[in-house]
Design a protein around this motif. Structure first.
Motif, PDB file in Angstrom:
ATOM      1  N   ILE A 110      37.019  77.018  18.878  1.00  0.00           N
ATOM      2  CA  ILE A 110      37.354  76.960  17.450  1.00  0.00           C
ATOM      3  C   ILE A 110      38.735  76.358  17.261  1.00  0.00           C
ATOM      4  CG2 ILE A 110      37.875  78.380  15.424  1.00  0.00           C
ATOM      5  CD1 ILE A 110      35.709  80.327  16.416  1.00  0.00           C
ATOM      6  N   PHE A 111      39.647  76.684  18.168  1.00  0.00           N
ATOM      7  CA  PHE A 111      41.037  76.245  18.034  1.00  0.00           C
ATOM      8  C   PHE A 111      41.306  74.888  18.667  1.00  0.00           C
ATOM      9  CE2 PHE A 111      40.942  80.906  18.152  1.00  0.00           C
ATOM     10  CZ  PHE A 111      41.416  81.162  16.873  1.00  0.00           C
ATOM     11  N   THR A 112      40.491  74.495  19.625  1.00  0.00           N
ATOM     12  CA  THR A 112      40.776  73.262  20.354  1.00  0.00           C
ATOM     13  C   THR A 112      39.857  72.100  20.018  1.00  0.00           C
ATOM     14  OG1 THR A 112      39.345  73.946  22.182  1.00  0.00           O
ATOM     15  CG2 THR A 112      41.673  74.566  22.325  1.00  0.00           C
ATOM     16  N   GLY A 113      38.655  72.381  19.557  1.00  0.00           N
ATOM     17  CA  GLY A 113      37.641  71.339  19.396  1.00  0.00           C
ATOM     18  C   GLY A 113      37.978  70.262  18.391  1.00  0.00           C
ATOM     19  N   GLY A 114      38.484  70.662  17.227  1.00  0.00           N
ATOM     20  CA  GLY A 114      38.784  69.685  16.184  1.00  0.00           C
ATOM     21  C   GLY A 114      39.849  68.690  16.594  1.00  0.00           C
ATOM     22  N   LEU A 115      40.936  69.196  17.165  1.00  0.00           N
ATOM     23  CA  LEU A 115      42.018  68.300  17.575  1.00  0.00           C
ATOM     24  C   LEU A 115      41.625  67.451  18.777  1.00  0.00           C
ATOM     25  CD1 LEU A 115      45.174  70.509  17.048  1.00  0.00           C
ATOM     26  CD2 LEU A 115      44.398  68.572  15.689  1.00  0.00           C
ATOM     27  N   THR A 116      40.828  68.000  19.663  1.00  0.00           N
ATOM     28  CA  THR A 116      40.364  67.216  20.805  1.00  0.00           C
ATOM     29  C   THR A 116      39.497  66.054  20.327  1.00  0.00           C
ATOM     30  OG1 THR A 116      40.411  69.170  22.206  1.00  0.00           O
ATOM     31  CG2 THR A 116      39.098  67.318  22.971  1.00  0.00           C
ATOM     32  N   ALA A 117      38.613  66.318  19.385  1.00  0.00           N
ATOM     33  CA  ALA A 117      37.725  65.270  18.879  1.00  0.00           C
ATOM     34  C   ALA A 117      38.480  64.190  18.124  1.00  0.00           C
ATOM     35  CB  ALA A 117      36.654  65.882  17.976  1.00  0.00           C
ATOM     36  N   ALA A 118      39.535  64.577  17.427  1.00  0.00           N
ATOM     37  CA  ALA A 118      40.270  63.637  16.587  1.00  0.00           C
ATOM     38  C   ALA A 118      41.535  63.092  17.251  1.00  0.00           C
ATOM     39  CB  ALA A 118      40.632  64.305  15.264  1.00  0.00           C
ATOM     40  N   ALA A 119      41.754  63.429  18.521  1.00  0.00           N
ATOM     41  CA  ALA A 119      43.010  63.069  19.191  1.00  0.00           C
ATOM     42  C   ALA A 119      43.279  61.569  19.201  1.00  0.00           C
ATOM     43  CB  ALA A 119      43.010  63.613  20.614  1.00  0.00           C
ATOM     44  N   GLY A 120      42.261  60.764  19.451  1.00  0.00           N
ATOM     45  CA  GLY A 120      42.469  59.312  19.504  1.00  0.00           C
ATOM     46  C   GLY A 120      42.930  58.749  18.174  1.00  0.00           C
ATOM     47  N   GLY A 121      42.264  59.118  17.103  1.00  0.00           N
ATOM     48  CA  GLY A 121      42.641  58.630  15.773  1.00  0.00           C
ATOM     49  C   GLY A 121      43.996  59.138  15.325  1.00  0.00           C
ATOM     50  N   LEU A 122      44.282  60.406  15.596  1.00  0.00           N
ATOM     51  CA  LEU A 122      45.586  60.960  15.219  1.00  0.00           C
ATOM     52  C   LEU A 122      46.708  60.304  16.007  1.00  0.00           C
ATOM     53  CD1 LEU A 122      44.660  64.745  14.951  1.00  0.00           C
ATOM     54  CD2 LEU A 122      45.149  63.166  13.077  1.00  0.00           C
ATOM     55  N   SER A 123      46.493  60.085  17.292  1.00  0.00           N
ATOM     56  CA  SER A 123      47.505  59.422  18.119  1.00  0.00           C
ATOM     57  C   SER A 123      47.763  58.001  17.631  1.00  0.00           C
ATOM     58  CB  SER A 123      47.063  59.387  19.584  1.00  0.00           C
ATOM     59  OG  SER A 123      46.941  60.683  20.083  1.00  0.00           O
ATOM     60  N   ALA A 124      46.703  57.284  17.309  1.00  0.00           N
ATOM     61  CA  ALA A 124      46.865  55.914  16.807  1.00  0.00           C
ATOM     62  C   ALA A 124      47.643  55.908  15.496  1.00  0.00           C
ATOM     63  CB  ALA A 124      45.500  55.260  16.620  1.00  0.00           C
ATOM     64  N   ALA A 125      47.355  56.840  14.602  1.00  0.00           N
ATOM     65  CA  ALA A 125      48.063  56.903  13.323  1.00  0.00           C
ATOM     66  C   ALA A 125      49.553  57.172  13.535  1.00  0.00           C
ATOM     67  CB  ALA A 125      47.455  57.981  12.436  1.00  0.00           C
ATOM     68  N   ILE A 126      49.882  58.063  14.449  1.00  0.00           N
ATOM     69  CA  ILE A 126      51.286  58.370  14.718  1.00  0.00           C
ATOM     70  C   ILE A 126      51.998  57.180  15.343  1.00  0.00           C
ATOM     71  CG2 ILE A 126      52.815  59.801  16.145  1.00  0.00           C
ATOM     72  CD1 ILE A 126      50.740  62.083  15.678  1.00  0.00           C
ATOM     73  N   ILE A 127      51.367  56.571  16.333  1.00  0.00           N
ATOM     74  CA  ILE A 127      51.995  55.435  17.024  1.00  0.00           C
ATOM     75  C   ILE A 127      52.179  54.248  16.090  1.00  0.00           C
ATOM     76  CG2 ILE A 127      51.616  53.687  18.828  1.00  0.00           C
ATOM     77  CD1 ILE A 127      50.291  56.009  20.460  1.00  0.00           C
ATOM     78  N   PHE A 128      51.133  53.891  15.323  1.00  0.00           N
ATOM     79  CA  PHE A 128      51.257  52.749  14.417  1.00  0.00           C
ATOM     80  C   PHE A 128      52.224  53.039  13.270  1.00  0.00           C
ATOM     81  CE2 PHE A 128      46.958  51.564  16.168  1.00  0.00           C
ATOM     82  CZ  PHE A 128      47.450  50.507  16.924  1.00  0.00           C
ATOM     83  N   GLY A 129      52.276  54.278  12.820  1.00  0.00           N
ATOM     84  CA  GLY A 129      53.255  54.653  11.799  1.00  0.00           C
ATOM     85  C   GLY A 129      54.676  54.506  12.318  1.00  0.00           C
ATOM     86  N   PHE A 130      54.894  54.927  13.560  1.00  0.00           N
ATOM     87  CA  PHE A 130      56.222  54.802  14.167  1.00  0.00           C
ATOM     88  C   PHE A 130      56.600  53.329  14.339  1.00  0.00           C
ATOM     89  CE2 PHE A 130      58.829  54.450  18.049  1.00  0.00           C
ATOM     90  CZ  PHE A 130      59.961  55.144  17.616  1.00  0.00           C
ATOM     91  N   LEU A 131      55.664  52.527  14.853  1.00  0.00           N
ATOM     92  CA  LEU A 131      55.947  51.101  15.035  1.00  0.00           C
ATOM     93  C   LEU A 131      56.228  50.405  13.707  1.00  0.00           C
ATOM     94  CD1 LEU A 131      53.316  50.176  17.775  1.00  0.00           C
ATOM     95  CD2 LEU A 131      55.791  50.443  18.049  1.00  0.00           C
ATOM     96  N   THR A 132      55.511  50.778  12.673  1.00  0.00           N
ATOM     97  CA  THR A 132      55.747  50.203  11.350  1.00  0.00           C
ATOM     98  C   THR A 132      57.137  50.573  10.845  1.00  0.00           C
ATOM     99  OG1 THR A 132      53.392  50.284  10.855  1.00  0.00           O
ATOM    100  CG2 THR A 132      54.882  50.097   8.976  1.00  0.00           C
ATOM    101  N   ALA A 133      57.543  51.817  11.085  1.00  0.00           N
ATOM    102  CA  ALA A 133      58.878  52.246  10.672  1.00  0.00           C
ATOM    103  C   ALA A 133      59.969  51.494  11.422  1.00  0.00           C
ATOM    104  CB  ALA A 133      59.037  53.753  10.886  1.00  0.00           C
ATOM    105  N   LEU A 134      59.696  51.105  12.666  1.00  0.00           N
ATOM    106  CA  LEU A 134      60.679  50.336  13.427  1.00  0.00           C
ATOM    107  C   LEU A 134      60.777  48.896  12.942  1.00  0.00           C
ATOM    108  CD1 LEU A 134      60.012  51.476  17.110  1.00  0.00           C
ATOM    109  CD2 LEU A 134      61.941  52.081  15.662  1.00  0.00           C
ATOM    110  N   ILE A 135      59.668  48.325  12.539  1.00  0.00           N
ATOM    111  CA  ILE A 135      59.622  46.911  12.157  1.00  0.00           C
ATOM    112  C   ILE A 135      60.160  46.686  10.750  1.00  0.00           C
ATOM    113  CG2 ILE A 135      58.065  44.975  11.703  1.00  0.00           C
ATOM    114  CD1 ILE A 135      56.273  46.114  13.956  1.00  0.00           C
ATOM    115  N   PHE A 136      59.772  47.535   9.797  1.00  0.00           N
ATOM    116  CA  PHE A 136      60.139  47.326   8.403  1.00  0.00           C
ATOM    117  C   PHE A 136      61.247  48.274   7.995  1.00  0.00           C
ATOM    118  CE2 PHE A 136      55.703  46.036   8.807  1.00  0.00           C
ATOM    119  CZ  PHE A 136      55.789  44.729   8.346  1.00  0.00           C
ATOM    120  N   LYS A 137      62.139  47.783   7.159  1.00  0.00           N
ATOM    121  CA  LYS A 137      63.254  48.598   6.691  1.00  0.00           C
ATOM    122  C   LYS A 137      62.838  49.335   5.407  1.00  0.00           C
ATOM    123  CE  LYS A 137      68.010  48.374   5.209  1.00  0.00           C
ATOM    124  NZ  LYS A 137      69.135  47.538   4.849  1.00  0.00           N
ATOM    125  N   PRO A 138      62.797  50.657   5.458  1.00  0.00           N
ATOM    126  CA  PRO A 138      62.409  51.398   4.247  1.00  0.00           C
ATOM    127  C   PRO A 138      63.535  51.357   3.210  1.00  0.00           C
ATOM    128  CG  PRO A 138      63.009  52.912   5.985  1.00  0.00           C
ATOM    129  CD  PRO A 138      63.057  51.534   6.574  1.00  0.00           C
TER     130      PRO A 138
END
Length: 118
Positions: free
Chosen positions: A86-114
């Protein structure tokens, strides 16, 4: 024909969201959370899997698809690991998409000046 089915189902999900925005006093955040919860609930009662098989990306890309993914992950983890799934299944299933969102968000923040909007 797959594109038409995906467009139709994905479009209908978006139309429901737009109607909720226009006709209710719900905030966008509550609508988004409602869509995720609806995806989990529809997966729980067995209605979302046939929709995914029919519309493919049209059903998995919207937020209801994220809820479906979480529900499916929990279902699989509970089957394999018992109650701790119950506690691990949801995050395990969504780990790839969540990781991609975090990484691409970080890279976007590095490239563009807010900057602050005026």
């Amino acid at each position: 024909m797959d594109y038409v089915k995906a467009f139709a189902i994905g479009g209908l999900i978006c139309v429901v969201g737009q109607i909720l925005i226009d006709k209710t006093k719900l905030t966008p955040a509550r609508i988004l959370v409602s869509f995720v919860v609806a995806g989990v609930f529809l997966q729980l009662v067995g209605l979302y899997e046939p929709l995914v098989k029919f519309a493919q990306a049209g059903a998995t890309v919207p937020l209801t698809g994220f809820g479906y993914l979480l529900g499916k992950g929990v279902e699989k983890a509970v089957t394999e690991n018992g109650i701790s799934g119950i506690f691990t299944g949801g995050l395990t299933a969504a780990a790839g998409g969540l990781s991609a969102a975090i990484i691409f968000g970080f890279l976007t923040a590095l490239i563009f000046k807010p900057h602050a909007r005026k």
